[in-house]
Scaffold this motif. Structure first.
Motif, PDB file in Angstrom:
ATOM      1  N   PHE A   1     136.053  62.888 -29.499  1.00  0.00           N
ATOM      2  CA  PHE A   1     136.237  64.324 -29.398  1.00  0.00           C
ATOM      3  C   PHE A   1     136.251  64.688 -27.916  1.00  0.00           C
ATOM      4  O   PHE A   1     135.881  63.892 -27.063  1.00  0.00           O
ATOM      5  CB  PHE A   1     135.080  65.063 -30.093  1.00  0.00           C
ATOM      6  N   ARG A   2     136.690  65.900 -27.621  1.00  0.00           N
ATOM      7  CA  ARG A   2     136.643  66.366 -26.235  1.00  0.00           C
ATOM      8  C   ARG A   2     136.317  67.852 -26.197  1.00  0.00           C
ATOM      9  O   ARG A   2     136.564  68.587 -27.156  1.00  0.00           O
ATOM     10  CB  ARG A   2     137.967  66.096 -25.522  1.00  0.00           C
ATOM     11  N   GLN A   3     135.753  68.250 -25.071  1.00  0.00           N
ATOM     12  CA  GLN A   3     135.400  69.656 -24.900  1.00  0.00           C
ATOM     13  C   GLN A   3     135.712  70.087 -23.478  1.00  0.00           C
ATOM     14  O   GLN A   3     135.154  69.539 -22.520  1.00  0.00           O
ATOM     15  CB  GLN A   3     133.924  69.895 -25.216  1.00  0.00           C
TER      16      GLN A   3
ATOM     17  N   GLU B   1     135.777  75.156 -27.556  1.00  0.00           N
ATOM     18  CA  GLU B   1     135.019  74.418 -28.556  1.00  0.00           C
ATOM     19  C   GLU B   1     135.369  72.929 -28.490  1.00  0.00           C
ATOM     20  O   GLU B   1     136.440  72.542 -28.021  1.00  0.00           O
ATOM     21  CB  GLU B   1     135.323  74.967 -29.952  1.00  0.00           C
ATOM     22  N   ARG B   2     134.439  72.129 -28.991  1.00  0.00           N
ATOM     23  CA  ARG B   2     134.709  70.700 -29.073  1.00  0.00           C
ATOM     24  C   ARG B   2     135.842  70.470 -30.060  1.00  0.00           C
ATOM     25  O   ARG B   2     135.846  71.030 -31.157  1.00  0.00           O
ATOM     26  CB  ARG B   2     133.446  69.971 -29.525  1.00  0.00           C
ATOM     27  N   GLU B   3     136.808  69.628 -29.673  1.00  0.00           N
ATOM     28  CA  GLU B   3     137.955  69.387 -30.539  1.00  0.00           C
ATOM     29  C   GLU B   3     138.131  67.898 -30.802  1.00  0.00           C
ATOM     30  O   GLU B   3     137.825  67.046 -29.965  1.00  0.00           O
ATOM     31  CB  GLU B   3     139.242  69.954 -29.923  1.00  0.00           C
TER      32      GLU B   3
ATOM     33  N   ALA C   1     138.659  67.316 -19.762  1.00  0.00           N
ATOM     34  CA  ALA C   1     137.548  67.672 -20.659  1.00  0.00           C
ATOM     35  C   ALA C   1     136.454  66.628 -20.531  1.00  0.00           C
ATOM     36  O   ALA C   1     136.654  65.570 -19.915  1.00  0.00           O
ATOM     37  CB  ALA C   1     138.028  67.735 -22.107  1.00  0.00           C
TER      38      ALA C   1
ATOM     39  N   TYR D   1     134.754  63.908 -22.674  1.00  0.00           N
ATOM     40  CA  TYR D   1     135.117  63.143 -23.867  1.00  0.00           C
ATOM     41  C   TYR D   1     133.869  62.518 -24.472  1.00  0.00           C
ATOM     42  O   TYR D   1     133.078  61.877 -23.769  1.00  0.00           O
ATOM     43  CB  TYR D   1     136.135  62.070 -23.509  1.00  0.00           C
ATOM     44  N   TYR D   2     133.740  62.718 -25.792  1.00  0.00           N
ATOM     45  CA  TYR D   2     132.570  62.237 -26.517  1.00  0.00           C
ATOM     46  C   TYR D   2     132.986  61.217 -27.575  1.00  0.00           C
ATOM     47  O   TYR D   2     133.952  61.432 -28.317  1.00  0.00           O
ATOM     48  CB  TYR D   2     131.859  63.376 -27.229  1.00  0.00           C
TER      49      TYR D   2
ATOM     50  N   PRO E   1     133.585  67.719 -36.638  1.00  0.00           N
ATOM     51  CA  PRO E   1     132.363  67.195 -36.009  1.00  0.00           C
ATOM     52  C   PRO E   1     131.218  67.028 -37.005  1.00  0.00           C
ATOM     53  O   PRO E   1     130.341  66.180 -36.804  1.00  0.00           O
ATOM     54  CB  PRO E   1     132.031  68.257 -34.955  1.00  0.00           C
TER      55      PRO E   1
ATOM     56  N   TRP F   1     126.208  60.835 -31.569  1.00  0.00           N
ATOM     57  CA  TRP F   1     127.099  61.215 -30.469  1.00  0.00           C
ATOM     58  C   TRP F   1     126.646  60.580 -29.165  1.00  0.00           C
ATOM     59  O   TRP F   1     125.442  60.410 -28.932  1.00  0.00           O
ATOM     60  CB  TRP F   1     127.105  62.739 -30.297  1.00  0.00           C
TER      61      TRP F   1
ATOM     62  N   GLY G   1     128.793  61.734 -23.386  1.00  0.00           N
ATOM     63  CA  GLY G   1     130.048  62.253 -22.858  1.00  0.00           C
ATOM     64  C   GLY G   1     130.411  61.672 -21.510  1.00  0.00           C
ATOM     65  O   GLY G   1     129.540  61.260 -20.736  1.00  0.00           O
TER      66      GLY G   1
END
Length: 128
Positions: A37-39, A44-46, A92, A94-95, A112, A118, A121
């Motif tokens: 995911f990325r934010q 918002e986290r996407e 962003a 990245y997670y 999510p 998680w 990041g």
């Protein structure tokens, strides 16, 4: 329990490439689908992409299809994200995330809420 540690972020020019890594600890890594995911700031986290526990199935959000590739090496407990043709809008944090145990590539693979572990990041910055 699964602990995740991302690495490989950094600053790159538009059109460049980066490879992110996510190393996992814990006995259930090879039984879990994994996601990235990325934010971005103020957003918002996407969802970016996910891979099944075996690596045989992958899923990408439309904006990264053809540019990003997810892969995994269960022997090394590591999942990778190869990012090519990077754009400034890819900037962003990245997670890496480990999906809940159970069916791998579900219809909610991009939520999510489907992930219970998680990483901390890693920052990716793409300059124009």
């Amino acid at each position: 329990q699964v602990q995740l540690v991302e690495s490989g972020g950094g600053l790159v020019q538009s059109g460049g490439s980066l490879r992110l890594s996510c190393e996992a600890s814990g006995r259930t890594f090879s039984s879990r689908a994994m996601g990235w995911f990325r934010q971005a700031p103020g957003k918002e986290r996407e969802f970016v992409t996910a891979i099944s526990w075996s690596g045989s199935s992958t899923y990408y959000t439309n904006s990264v299809k053809g540019r990003f590739t997810i892969s995994r090496d269960n022997a090394k407990s590591t999942v990778y994200l190869q990012m090519n043709s990077l754009k400034p809008e890819d900037t962003a944090v990245y997670y890496c995330a480990a999906k809940r145990l159970g069916p791998s590539m579900t219809s909610t693979i991009d939520s999510p809420n489907d992930y219970d572990y998680w990483g901390q990041g890693t920052q990716v910055t793409v300059s124009s």
